[in-house]
Scaffold this motif. Structure first.
Motif, PDB file in Angstrom:
ATOM      1  N   ARG A   1      25.822  23.315  64.714  1.00 49.45           N
ATOM      2  CA  ARG A   1      24.991  22.165  64.369  1.00 49.45           C
ATOM      3  C   ARG A   1      23.696  22.663  63.742  1.00 49.45           C
ATOM      4  O   ARG A   1      23.067  23.589  64.248  1.00 49.45           O
ATOM      5  N   LEU A   2      23.314  22.025  62.651  1.00 54.83           N
ATOM      6  CA  LEU A   2      22.060  22.342  61.974  1.00 54.83           C
ATOM      7  C   LEU A   2      21.206  21.084  61.916  1.00 54.83           C
ATOM      8  O   LEU A   2      21.732  19.974  61.774  1.00 54.83           O
TER       9      LEU A   2
ATOM     10  N   ALA B   1      28.271  20.235  61.586  1.00 53.98           N
ATOM     11  CA  ALA B   1      27.716  18.888  61.547  1.00 53.98           C
ATOM     12  C   ALA B   1      26.212  18.952  61.716  1.00 53.98           C
ATOM     13  O   ALA B   1      25.648  19.999  62.053  1.00 53.98           O
ATOM     14  N   ALA B   2      25.575  17.810  61.479  1.00 58.71           N
ATOM     15  CA  ALA B   2      24.136  17.721  61.681  1.00 58.71           C
ATOM     16  C   ALA B   2      23.831  17.571  63.165  1.00 58.71           C
ATOM     17  O   ALA B   2      24.629  17.038  63.936  1.00 58.71           O
ATOM     18  N   ALA B   3      22.668  18.067  63.582  1.00 62.53           N
ATOM     19  CA  ALA B   3      22.205  17.879  64.952  1.00 62.53           C
ATOM     20  C   ALA B   3      22.007  16.386  65.208  1.00 62.53           C
ATOM     21  O   ALA B   3      21.887  15.597  64.263  1.00 62.53           O
TER      22      ALA B   3
ATOM     23  N   VAL C   1      15.402  19.635  67.121  1.00 63.87           N
ATOM     24  CA  VAL C   1      14.730  20.754  66.456  1.00 63.87           C
ATOM     25  C   VAL C   1      15.533  22.043  66.572  1.00 63.87           C
ATOM     26  O   VAL C   1      15.112  23.086  66.084  1.00 63.87           O
ATOM     27  N   LEU C   2      16.710  21.979  67.208  1.00 61.21           N
ATOM     28  CA  LEU C   2      17.510  23.176  67.441  1.00 61.21           C
ATOM     29  C   LEU C   2      18.681  23.277  66.474  1.00 61.21           C
ATOM     30  O   LEU C   2      19.406  22.307  66.250  1.00 61.21           O
ATOM     31  N   ASN C   3      18.861  24.478  65.923  1.00 54.58           N
ATOM     32  CA  ASN C   3      20.102  24.842  65.250  1.00 54.58           C
ATOM     33  C   ASN C   3      20.929  25.642  66.252  1.00 54.58           C
ATOM     34  O   ASN C   3      20.395  26.497  66.951  1.00 54.58           O
ATOM     35  N   VAL C   4      22.224  25.365  66.312  1.00 58.15           N
ATOM     36  CA  VAL C   4      23.088  26.034  67.279  1.00 58.15           C
ATOM     37  C   VAL C   4      24.232  26.723  66.545  1.00 58.15           C
ATOM     38  O   VAL C   4      25.035  26.063  65.868  1.00 58.15           O
ATOM     39  N   PHE C   5      24.287  28.046  66.668  1.00 54.26           N
ATOM     40  CA  PHE C   5      25.389  28.830  66.120  1.00 54.26           C
ATOM     41  C   PHE C   5      26.473  28.857  67.184  1.00 54.26           C
ATOM     42  O   PHE C   5      26.326  29.497  68.223  1.00 54.26           O
TER      43      PHE C   5
END
Length: 439
Positions: A319-320, A399-401, A408-412
């Protein structure tokens, strides 16, 4: 658009195989290395009793991911600093499980592996609402409940001392858990760990609790890393098997011995708003040969807001935050359109649940490179795309956060980590990634 009922598309094996019918499931863990299974593996008793359709499986995993991301968003939005013992609230059942032996004589449980949670906890004798096998405390000669005077009692969420044991309550997704703080010997592969502290679940509501418990691999004082520091030096790595793997087992390697010699590292960062999470510095994303134009603030690490990028074993699809995702998605779509030489009016992009970039025709997909400080991780199509069994639907597996002001978090996430060795070297504050066939 009609979606046919497929067998579980991203798991290209028969879920009808039983634990005792597959000799690979009986293989023993060795040394300090544990096998890692997906919850839908033939070796997992938690796989669906009836095969899910591809659409159902994707939507189910998306829903769990959404809950996990919303939790992260709420957490980093708090005004106060989150204590180190931040495993007090976690979300949704993680995707991968490992085998652990608990007690004397040992009782085998399959515990969910979670890098974003500190405490370990398991269902115990007499548990109300537990849905699987429980740990029989009466049969272990080394089991010991911890009282309120134990120093560990100060590290759990909302401790209460109504009885002789230190008790606490926590939430996990849509579930609530009541547990007693306890100790016993846990054996991981061939390594016994005497006096391991964990939560012994007495009551659980809802369906989010992993059936046989959870193993916390984060950085807090009650995590596996902290409690086994003398044994494993706060170092571990895992290799997650692809959804398409027939044998479907990866590995969790504990300690510095046997870790890859050739591996690229990026610094681990600490964020006081979520001190247990594994933050890294994502500086750019490249689609094909083009570095995507992403607003710097969308990727920036900010300890004041909790913003940044984390590596997480429990989220399935990366998620970005919206500005980053939109830029990456649009470049991906452009590359698909150009690579497949299809006129815009015929390049129908469809959606499936939270995935907004799906195609109903065969595509040639570009690679995608996540550019971290000090290392690049280039993902082949297998880490980027999910396909229906019949191959008629293909989606970009990102997908989008969640769309709220605290996102505010990007999750790899773990699909993008599959067939990579992910090394957590906490003493040296660094995270390594190397390509590796995980099965």
């Amino acid at each position: 658009m009609k979606i046919h009922l497929f067998t579980l598309a991203i798991l290209c094996f028969s879920l009808s195989q039983g634990l005792n019918q597959n000799p690979k499931c009986e293989t023993q863990d060795h040394g300090s290395t544990l096998r890692v299974f997906h919850i839908y593996s033939p070796c997992s008793p938690f796989r669906p009793s009836k095969p899910l359709s591809w659409e159902e499986s994707v939507l189910q995993m998306q829903a769990k991911d959404q809950a996990r991301l919303l939790y992260f968003s709420n957490l980093v939005a708090k005004n106060s600093v989150v204590p180190i013992a931040s495993g007090r609230q976690t979300i949704q059942s993680p995707t991968y499980i490992v085998k652990a032996n608990i007690g004397t004589p040992p009782q085998t449980l399959l515990m969910a592996m979670d890098t974003s949670n500190d405490a370990s906890w398991i269902p115990c004798t007499g548990c109300l609402g537990c849905s699987s096998s429980v740990f029989n405390t009466n049969k272990s000669t080394t089991f010991k409940p911890l009282g309120c005077q134990a120093p560990q009692c100060k590290l759990v969420p909302n401790p209460t001392c109504g009885g002789a044991s230190c008790s606490f309550n926590m939430t996990y997704g849509g579930s609530t858990i009541a547990a007693n703080l306890s100790q016993d010997t846990i054996t991981l592969a061939t390594d016994p760990v005497p006096g391991y502290t964990f939560g012994c679940i007495q009551k659980a509501t809802g369906s989010s609790v992993p059936p046989q418990g959870l193993m916390g691999l984060a950085r807090g004082p009650l995590s596996l890393l902290s409690q086994t520091q003398h044994l494993y030096q706060s170092t571990f790595s895992y290799c997650l098997p692809s959804f398409r793997s027939l044998s479907f087992s990866g590995s969790l390697r504990l300690g510095p011995i046997g870790q890859p010699k050739t591996i690229k590292f990026t610094p681990l960062l600490k964020n006081p708003r979520r001190s247990s999470l594994y933050y890294v510095n994502l500086v750019a994303i490249r689609v094909g040969r083009k570095i995507v134009d992403i607003p710097p603030a969308a990727l920036a690490f900010n300890p004041n807001t909790g913003a940044g990028t984390i590596i997480d074993s429990g989220t399935v699809f990366t998620r970005l935050v919206a500005p980053a995702y939109t830029a990456v998605r649009d470049e991906f779509r452009r590359r698909i359109r150009d690579a497949n030489r299809i006129r815009i009016r015929n390049a129908n992009v469809t959606s499936l649940g939270g995935f907004d970039t799906c195609y109903s025709f065969p595509i040639v997909a570009p690679t995608m490179t996540f550019m971290f400080a000090g290392m690049n991780v280039t993902l082949p199509p297998d880490n980027l795309l999910i396909h229906s069994t019949a191959g008629s639907i293909t989606c970009l597996a990102m997908a989008a956060a969640p769309d709220n002001v605290n996102s505010v978090l990007n999750v790899f996430a773990n699909m993008q980590q599959q067939n990579h060795r992910i090394l957590f070297d906490v003493p040296n504050s660094r995270l390594g990634v190397a390509r590796e066939l995980c099965t």
